[in-house]
Each structure stands twice: as structure tokens, then as C-alpha cells.
Design a protein around this motif. Structure first.
Motif, mmCIF file in Angstrom:
data_model
loop_
_atom_site.group_PDB
_atom_site.id
_atom_site.type_symbol
_atom_site.label_atom_id
_atom_site.label_comp_id
_atom_site.label_asym_id
_atom_site.label_seq_id
_atom_site.Cartn_x
_atom_site.Cartn_y
_atom_site.Cartn_z
ATOM 1 N N SER A 1 64.016 -54.270 -21.664
ATOM 2 C CA SER A 1 62.945 -54.564 -20.712
ATOM 3 C C SER A 1 61.716 -53.694 -20.941
ATOM 4 O O SER A 1 60.578 -54.156 -20.787
ATOM 5 N N LYS B 1 69.449 -52.737 -11.793
ATOM 6 C CA LYS B 1 68.532 -53.862 -11.628
ATOM 7 C C LYS B 1 67.326 -53.512 -10.769
ATOM 8 O O LYS B 1 66.336 -54.264 -10.743
ATOM 9 N N ASN C 1 63.115 -53.285 -15.091
ATOM 10 C CA ASN C 1 64.198 -54.266 -15.123
ATOM 11 C C ASN C 1 63.942 -55.386 -14.118
ATOM 12 O O ASN C 1 64.209 -56.564 -14.401
ATOM 13 N N GLN C 2 63.430 -55.019 -12.946
ATOM 14 C CA GLN C 2 63.068 -56.026 -11.956
ATOM 15 C C GLN C 2 62.040 -56.999 -12.527
ATOM 16 O O GLN C 2 62.156 -58.220 -12.363
ATOM 17 N N LEU D 1 63.693 -59.395 -14.938
ATOM 18 C CA LEU D 1 64.587 -60.348 -14.285
ATOM 19 C C LEU D 1 63.821 -61.375 -13.449
ATOM 20 O O LEU D 1 64.358 -62.448 -13.135
ATOM 21 N N VAL E 1 64.175 -64.551 -18.995
ATOM 22 C CA VAL E 1 65.587 -64.679 -18.644
ATOM 23 C C VAL E 1 66.194 -65.906 -19.311
ATOM 24 O O VAL E 1 67.333 -65.869 -19.810
#
Length: 369
Positions: free
Chosen positions: A52, A82, A87-88, A91, A97
Motif C-alpha cells: 500500500s 487495516k 492501508n485504509q 482498501l 482491490v
């Protein structure tokens, strides 16, 4: 750059090396990760934080991005948080994704279409990437056509058996780095016994000039179009150097909080007094627990008096905020190394007063009598 007709969803997402005229980067991920029926990791995979962080840099700089792995499909990541902002962000990026759930097989890629390779770390590369023949061929070919070849943390494991057309190892006589032996001792206890080799040792065996910074400190090594980063905290800067090597001026991004914290830790461990003042005046901008844990590990592996003193300072700076007996007892151990027995005793006695059942504190106090 070659153009292929691909599904509209891939073209719209710009997650293909054939999508347009921007430089393209293939992000390589281990396929070794495996979960059991309960969702527990039973074989290590790739490091999601590194994916990420690098992706954030590549996307901000407009690169075409491809995810690839030995087996294709959806690779398994090691356990990750997460809630970390980077990382958020990944995602919440639907095209990213989607692409990650259907990575290309490395064997399907053509080096002639690739401007850069970036190998993501994690423990998995120590099991599959180092011996994956299609990846070895891809890396060698991209490198020899003057593309950028890069990796971070355990990612350079993918380089150890790569040979160029002249028969020499890719890393021979090159300045490279990766996860160090010291870092393996500190952080690799679970999977290290299963490795076929230690990365630092194998790179040196292949003739590399291995360079490194201190324990878990950011370090990026550039040798021509070969770029390597030492550990997870080196990821963003390694990706930035890939962008620069592709002939672009990298977009300036605000640093991730953990990377910013470790950069300040590096300055404090180098003895920069201004760094201590910066932390004390702006604690909210840094990850206090990360500073504290850095102090604990730096102290554990310190071989010089100066390193002990600076590690102790990290613990002193964070003691009140963390307020945990583990930190306090490590601080006491630091005072013992500094021959400050009374200060050590005072810290241990305070731990026993607040945690009367702490056996380690009782044992340490006995040793100080």
C-alpha cells in the motif's frame, strides 16, 4: 510500448501495463501465503503495508500499475492493520482491490512491455520468489533493457539467483540492501528457522556489496537502475526513487506517520539534539509507541555505549505516555548498562508498587540488591 486489447474494466482502472503511455511498473507479490480453515496464517505471504505504501507513491505519480505473482489470482498477505491510513486508502480504492484479487501470472508478462519491477517484501519471497524461474527471467530482461529493477525488505530475495546474459549474478559487485541479519534476529523468530538462507548472507555470497543502516531504520540503496530498500520503513522512499529513475520528478506527498516517526528516531539515534526537541514539542505528530519500541530494540542490540545512551533517551522520552511496565523494566536495564544502579532501582521499585505481581520486576530488584 505495446498495446493489447484487454477487458474494459482493466483499461478503465489503468491497472495494466498496456493501458497507456505513462511509465508502467509491475508490483510483484509472493504467492506463498496460505490460510487454514479458521483464517489463520499458516504460511507467510507478502507485506500489505509495503504494497500500500509503494502503491500510494506510484498512483500519485501517474504510473500504470500491474500486480503480478507466481500463481496469479489473489495472493495472501501477512497479518496487517487495516486501520493504518495508507492501508485504509488502498482498501477503499476499488480498482486496486479488484486488481489485487486477480493478479497476473508472472509467466504471462513480457519484459518488453515493462518499464519497472518492484518486488514487495514479506516473508513469502524467501520461500517462492527466489526460485521462481519466470520471475528471474523477467527481472534479468527488464534490467538489461535498462528498465528499473527494485525491491524492499525481503523482496530482494527475488534477485539472489538472477543471472544476466553474461552469466554473472545481477547483484554481483552491486550496492544493494535488504532485511539485515540483525533485523532477522530481532523480528524473524517465527519463520526464520524455515528459511533456506538469510537474505544478507545470500546477497553477499552472490558478490553484492551489502549496505545497511541501523536496526529498522530507513535506508535506500541505488546502484544504477537497481534500487533496494532495507525494511518496511524504507518502502515509500524506495518507490520514490523508482519514480525518479523512470525520469519523472516525484510528486511530494506528506510522509506516513510511522515513516515520519522512524525518520526522527534515526536522527535521535544519530545524536541530533534538535530531533529530541522536535519530538518533545510535537508529540502528537509522531507514533509514541513506535518510538518506545525502537528504544527497546535499539537497547537490546546496542554494542556501543553511545548507542545505549541514545536508546535510553528514547525510552525516557516516551515513559510517561506509554506508562507500561515492559517499557519501565527495559529502561531500568538501560540504566544498569549505564551503571546508574540507583536510577534503575527506583524505576523497578515503582513498577513493583504499581504491579506487585510482576515477577520480572521482583527478579530484577533482587539483582540490584
Amino acid at each position: 510500448m505495446y498495446k493489447l486489447i484487454l477487458p474494459t474494466v482493466l483499461l478503465a482502472a489503468s491497472f495494466t501495463i498496456y493501458a497507456g503511455d505513462a511509465p508502467n511498473v509491475v508490483m510483484v507479490l509472493s504467492s506463498h501465503g496460505q490460510l487454514n480453515a479458521d483464517g489463520e496464517l499458516v504460511q507467510p505471504g507478502y507485506e500489505f503495508d509495503e504494497l500500500s505504501k509503494a502503491y500510494r507513491v506510484f498512483k500519485a505519480n501517474g504510473l500504470d500499475i500491474t500486480f503480478a505473482s507466481p500463481a496469479g489470482g489473489k495472493p495472501i498477505a501477512d497479518k496487517f492493520d487495516k486501520q493504518k491510513p495508507y492501508n485504509q486508502a488502498f482498501l477503499q480504492d476499488t480498482p486496486a482491490v479488484t486488481a489485487l484479487s486477480a493478479t497476473y501470472k508472472i509467466s504471462e508478462l513480457d519484459a518488453g512491455d515493462i518499464d519497472a519491477v518492484f518486488v514487495v517484501g514479506g516473508k513469502g519471497p524467501m520461500f517462492d520468489l527466489h526460485q521462481h524461474k519466470p520471475l528471474q527471467s523477467l527481472i534479468a530482461n527488464v534490467y538489461e533493457q535498462k528498465g528499473v529493477v527494485s525491491a524492499v525488505c525481503h523482496g530482494p530475495a527475488a534477485f539472489v539467483d538472477v543471472k544476466l546474459s553474461n552469466g554473472q549474478y545481477l547483484v554481483a559487485n552491486k550496492r544493494v540492501n535488504g532485511f539485515t541479519n540483525e533485523e532477522e534476529v530481532a523480528f524473524g523468530k517465527k519463520w526464520r528457522p524455515h528459511f533456506a538462507f538469510l537474505l544478507e548472507d545470500k546477497l553477499k555470497e552472490r558478490g553484492a556489496q551489502f549496505t545497511q543502516a541501523g536496526l529498522m531504520l530507513n535506508h535506500v540503496q541505488i546502484d544504477g537502475n537497481l534500487i533496494t530498500g532495507q525494511n518496511p520503513f524504507s518502502t515509500a522512499d524506495t518507490a520514490i526513487e523508482v519514480v525518479r529513475a523512470l525520469g519523472l520528478e516525484p510528486v511530494e506527498l506528506p510522509p506516513n506517520k510511522d515513516d515520519k516517526t522512524m525518520a526522527l528516531v534515526a536522527k535521535m539515534m544519530a545524536g541530533e539534539q534538535q530531533a529530541i526537541a522536535t519530538y518533545e514539542q510535537n508529540k502528537q505528530d509522531y507514533d509514541t509507541m513506535l518510538v518506545a519500541m525502537s528504544g527497546i530494540y535499539q537497547l537490546q542490540f546496542a554494542e556501543q555505549e553511545q548507542t545505549v545512551d541514545r536508546a535510553v533517551k528514547l525510552l525516557e522520552l516516551t515513559q510517561k505516555q506509554v506508562n507500561h511496565p515492559m517499557l519501565d523494566l527495559n529502561l531500568a536495564q538501560g540504566y544498569i548498562k549505564q551503571n546508574k544502579q540507583q536510577q534503575a532501582k527506583a524505576v523497578v521499585e515503582a513498577v513493583i508498587k504499581s504491579h506487585p505481581d510482576n515477577q520480572k520486576a521482583k527478579e530484577l530488584l533482587l539483582s540490584l540488591q
